[in-house]
Design an enzyme around this catalytic site. Structure first.
Site: not given
Length: 150
Positions: A107, A118, A122, A141
Site C-alpha cells: 500500500e 495520511r 491509498r 480507506h
C-alpha cells in the site's frame, strides 16, 4: 408548440436516474456477473468497465486525483516516498481485492489536501515491491476499490 412528458413518466425517469447515481460502488454486479462494457461511437471495440477477475470497476490513471497520479509516478520510480508506511504489506482483510498470498499487496499513501495525517486515500499494488503491475485505488480507506487501468 411545447412538448411535455407525462408527469408519471418524468417522475419514474428521474427516480431511476437518482437510484443509479446513488447506488454504492460495486453494488451493480458481483464478481460472477457478466463484464459490463462501455458503448463507443467511434467503431472501436467496447472496453470492459469492470475487471473480469475481481468484478471491481476500472478507472483510468487520468481519472484519478492529481495526488494519486503523482503517487503512481513515485511507485514506478521506486520512491522516495513521503510516508514511512508506503510500500508496507497490505493484508486485504476486507477481502475486496482478489485473494493472493500474504505479502503480495503493498500500500501507498495518496495525500489528501487539507488533511494533517495520511488521510483515507491509498493505492494498493500487487506483485513485486514498488511496482505498478496490478494496482487499485481507494478513496475511502479500503471500503471500496477501483482497478487502475495500466
Amino acid at each position: 408548440m411545447s412538448f411535455r412528458l407525462p408527469s408519471r413518466l418524468l417522475r419514474c425517469t428521474l427516480l431511476g436516474a437518482l437510484l443509479v447515481a446513488c447506488s454504492p460502488p460495486g453494488s451493480g454486479q458481483d464478481s460472477g456477473a457478466p463484464v459490463q462494457t462501455a458503448r463507443t461511437t467511434t467503431g472501436q471495440a467496447p472496453q470492459a468497465t469492470r475487471d473480469p477477475q475481481s468484478g471491481l470497476p476500472f478507472v483510468a490513471a487520468q481519472g484519478l486525483p492529481r495526488e494519486a497520479r503523482r503517487t503512481l509516478t513515485l511507485i514506478r520510480a521506486g520512491g522516495p516516498f513521503p510516508y514511512a508506511k508506503d510500500g508496507s504489506t497490505f493484508g486485504n482483510r476486507e477481502g475486496l481485492l482478489p485473494r493472493r498470498a500474504r505479502g503480495y499487496y503493498r500500500e501507498y499513501t495518496v495525500p489528501t489536501p487539507g488533511e494533517d495525517d495520511r488521510g483515507a486515500r491509498r493505492i494498493v499494488c500487487g506483485g513485486q515491491a514498488r511496482s505498478v503491475g496490478e494496482c487499485y485505488y481507494t478513496g475511502d480507506h479500503y471500503s471500496s476499490f477501483r482497478r487502475i487501468l495500466p
